[in-house]
Design a protein around this motif. Structure first.
Motif, PDB file in Angstrom:
ATOM      1  N   SER A  93       0.815  -1.216   0.000  1.00  0.00           N
ATOM      2  CA  SER A  93       0.000   0.000   0.000  1.00  0.00           C
ATOM      3  C   SER A  93       0.846   1.263   0.000  1.00  0.00           C
ATOM      4  N   ALA A  97       0.763   4.350  -2.623  1.00  0.00           N
ATOM      5  CA  ALA A  97       0.458   5.725  -2.214  1.00  0.00           C
ATOM      6  C   ALA A  97       1.511   6.696  -2.747  1.00  0.00           C
ATOM      7  N   CYS A 220      -0.479   3.583   5.809  1.00  0.00           N
ATOM      8  CA  CYS A 220      -0.438   2.399   4.935  1.00  0.00           C
ATOM      9  C   CYS A 220       0.246   1.257   5.680  1.00  0.00           C
ATOM     10  N   THR A 465      -5.215   3.087   4.097  1.00  0.00           N
ATOM     11  CA  THR A 465      -5.538   2.119   3.054  1.00  0.00           C
ATOM     12  C   THR A 465      -6.003   0.823   3.700  1.00  0.00           C
ATOM     13  N   CYS A 477      -7.014  -0.390  -2.467  1.00  0.00           N
ATOM     14  CA  CYS A 477      -5.852   0.449  -2.174  1.00  0.00           C
ATOM     15  C   CYS A 477      -5.624   1.471  -3.278  1.00  0.00           C
ATOM     16  N   CYS A 481      -5.882   5.605  -2.882  1.00  0.00           N
ATOM     17  CA  CYS A 481      -4.785   6.514  -3.219  1.00  0.00           C
ATOM     18  C   CYS A 481      -5.236   7.581  -4.211  1.00  0.00           C
TER      19      CYS A 481
END
Length: 563
Positions: A93, A97, A220, A465, A477, A481
């Protein structure tokens, strides 16, 4: 010579470096101008105390020390690093991101704090034999990086390489601060920023505290406790002469070749471990309290591999991705609407794999309906093949106690073992266990509502996330983002510094955030954030609906408050 106790009148006669005889009598003396001790509240005379000159010298040193501490604290705060967005976690994750931030918010300065010493999160932490995904890589993979390996059901090292390659190819690895474990995040509305406190490992077991501030905090860090998994308090564990291990802390020196192994559990980890360990173990027994639905699926996707030979990699990837997404949504909805039909479909596959003589009713027929808990996926039916070849077996029953030689079950049966693997699950944890404080108030996440599956009621400028329970983690996820980037850009366009979801609708009813009967969920559900009975607080676990909401829906929806 006149002597006086070096204490203000309001305090007892005990000051480091200045001793009082304790015999008195003490005589109050009024303050005199220019006397540092007098300014502190006057002196108390005492015949047995130190002389006045020494007392004044001690008081001066004390004042200078306090001033130095104030300067040190001020300098430390002034030197605290600030970033626009702080990402916590460098796993699947966190890398996603960072990628989306770089491409959709290119002017934003960001950093990633990772508590461990490497990229990968789950895929670096878990090292047990056979570690693999229980989702296909066309949906577990990133939307922006096609999966090109022939294996659709990938093993752990392949997934770890995929995540690390993504970080390296996009320069994300340069933004990661390793061995920074975040322990506290404090929000100040007056400053519109988070102050994040992390514990940095400096070597030889030593640590130091690090402060970093940010305008937006992007968590995350996953959904479970990394330090240790769940281990029931089994009776008699200390009596067992063999070795007990947990998959979450797999020892590198464990040699199980030629040994009798018992794997306690029936979830994704257990069904992965059994065929992997059975390759060299004398025999592996999967000991389960109750069965799980197990579905076989080809390790390679023939259509995907064919399309990739004739189409550009990205096009082939997204075609298969959408095929798998739509089939997964259909199968989940069918499970909800016609659970008995889906149940018989799954069980017929198990009977075909194990043969008509196998006791499928006892060992592979759960008491619950499909998707009341997550299904277990076995690539190419490796678990069933191992059972057919009698290299592994399944035993269903409760554990009464460990013994010196293995385990005794509730019905009196005994299982001999040299190694026992406790694949007994995870411990769920909100935001990696970080303490979150908003304007001096510690947030109790069990009392918050989850906004669009990523933010929390009355917690500003923070998103997390979280994946789907009925599909691949990365599908949600990626959408999360994208939405966070839309949110940040919206705030910039309108000059806002704060955004906070707030519920004013009294008809919204709090509900458990996860509608799963799995043990790891039920053990922790009381401490988890709630979902609401209607949008945007409701979690639908539906990728198509989330695309509409998160990719195309309004950012200013009347629930999110900006300032």
């Amino acid at each position: 010579m006149r002597r006086a106790c070096a204490l203000p009148r309001s305090r007892p006669p005990s000051v480091p470096g200045v001793s009082c005889c304790g015999e008195g009598p003490f005589i109050k003396r009024g303050p005199s101008k220019g006397d540092p001790l007098d300014r502190a509240g006057g002196l108390i005379e005492c015949e047995g105390a130190v002389d006045l000159t020494a007392a004044r010298r001690v008081a001066t040193v004390r004042r200078e020390t306090q001033d130095a501490r104030v300067r040190e604290r001020r300098d430390r705060l002034m030197s605290t690093e600030h970033v626009d967005v702080l990402i916590v976690g460098a796993g699947l994750s966190g890398i996603a991101a960072a990628y989306h931030l770089q491409h959709k918010c290119p002017g934003k300065r960001f950093a990633i704090l990772e508590g461990r010493g490497a990229i990968g999160g789950t895929w670096d932490l878990f090292r047990y034999p056979g570690i693999r995904s229980d989702s296909d890589m066309y949906t577990l993979g990133y939307s922006f990086k096609p999966w090109t390996d022939p294996k659709a059901i990938a093993d752990g090292p392949q997934i770890l390489k995929y995540v690390r390659d993504t970080a390296t190819e996009n320069g994300i690895d340069r933004h990661i601060r390793f061995n920074h474990r975040v322990i506290r995040a404090s929000w100040s509305s007056s400053e519109a920023r988070w102050t994040v406190e992390a514990e940095r490992q400096t070597g030889q077991g030593a640590t130091e505290r690090v402060l970093i501030t940010c305008g937006f905090l992007f968590m995350c860090s996953g959904y479970y406790r990394y330090e240790s998994g769940y281990l029931p308090d089994f009776k008699g564990m200390a009596d067992f002469k063999g070795r007990i291990v947990h998959p979450q802390a797999w020892p590198g020196d464990l040699d199980y070749a030629g040994k009798r192994v018992v794997v306690i559990g029936s979830g994704a980890t257990a069904v992965t471990l059994v065929p992997a360990m059975a390759r060299t173990a004398a025999h592996v027994t999967m000991l389960q309290r109750s069965p799980t639905y197990v579905v076989s699926r080809p390790a390679q996707d023939a259509l995907a591999n064919k399309l990739r030979r004739h189409l550009p990699a990205s096009l082939a990837y997204h075609l298969i991705r959408w095929r798998n997404v739509l089939f997964g949504m259909y199968f989940f909805q069918l499970s909800r609407r016609k659970p008995e039909r889906v149940k018989q479909l799954i069980l017929s596959g198990v009977r075909a794999a194990l043969g008509a003589d196998y006791d499928v009713a006892t060992h592979f027929t759960p008491r619950y309906n499909p998707w009341d808990q997550r299904l277990c996926l076995v690539p190419d039916g490796d678990l069933f093949k191992t059972i057919r070849e009698q290299r592994a077996s399944v035993v269903t029953g409760g554990i009464e106690t460990f013994t010196e030689r293995g385990l005794r079950l509730s019905d009196g049966r005994e299982l001999d073992a040299d190694v026992v693997v406790t694949a007994t699950g995870l411990v769920l944890q909100v935001l990696g266990g970080v303490e979150v404080v908003v304007d001096g108030r510690t947030v109790d996440f069990a009392k918050t509502l989850n906004y669009k599956g990523m933010m929390y009621s009355d917690v500003p400028n923070l998103a997390a996330t979280l994946g789907y329970t009925n599909a691949s983690w990365t599908l949600k996820c990626d959408l999360t983002c994208e939405y966070v980037c839309r949110l940040i850009n919206y705030m910039d366009r309108h000059g806002y510094r704060q955004c906070v979801p707030h519920n004013d609708d009294t008809t919204v009813t709090p509900l458990p955030s996860l509608n799963f009967s799995s043990g790891y969920v039920q053990r922790s559900i009381a401490d988890m954030p709630k979902q609401g009975s209607k949008r945007p607080w409701r979690l639908y676990q539906n990728y198509a609906l989330d695309i509409v909401s998160l990719r195309f829906g309004k950012v200013d929806d009347g629930v999110m408050r900006y300032s």
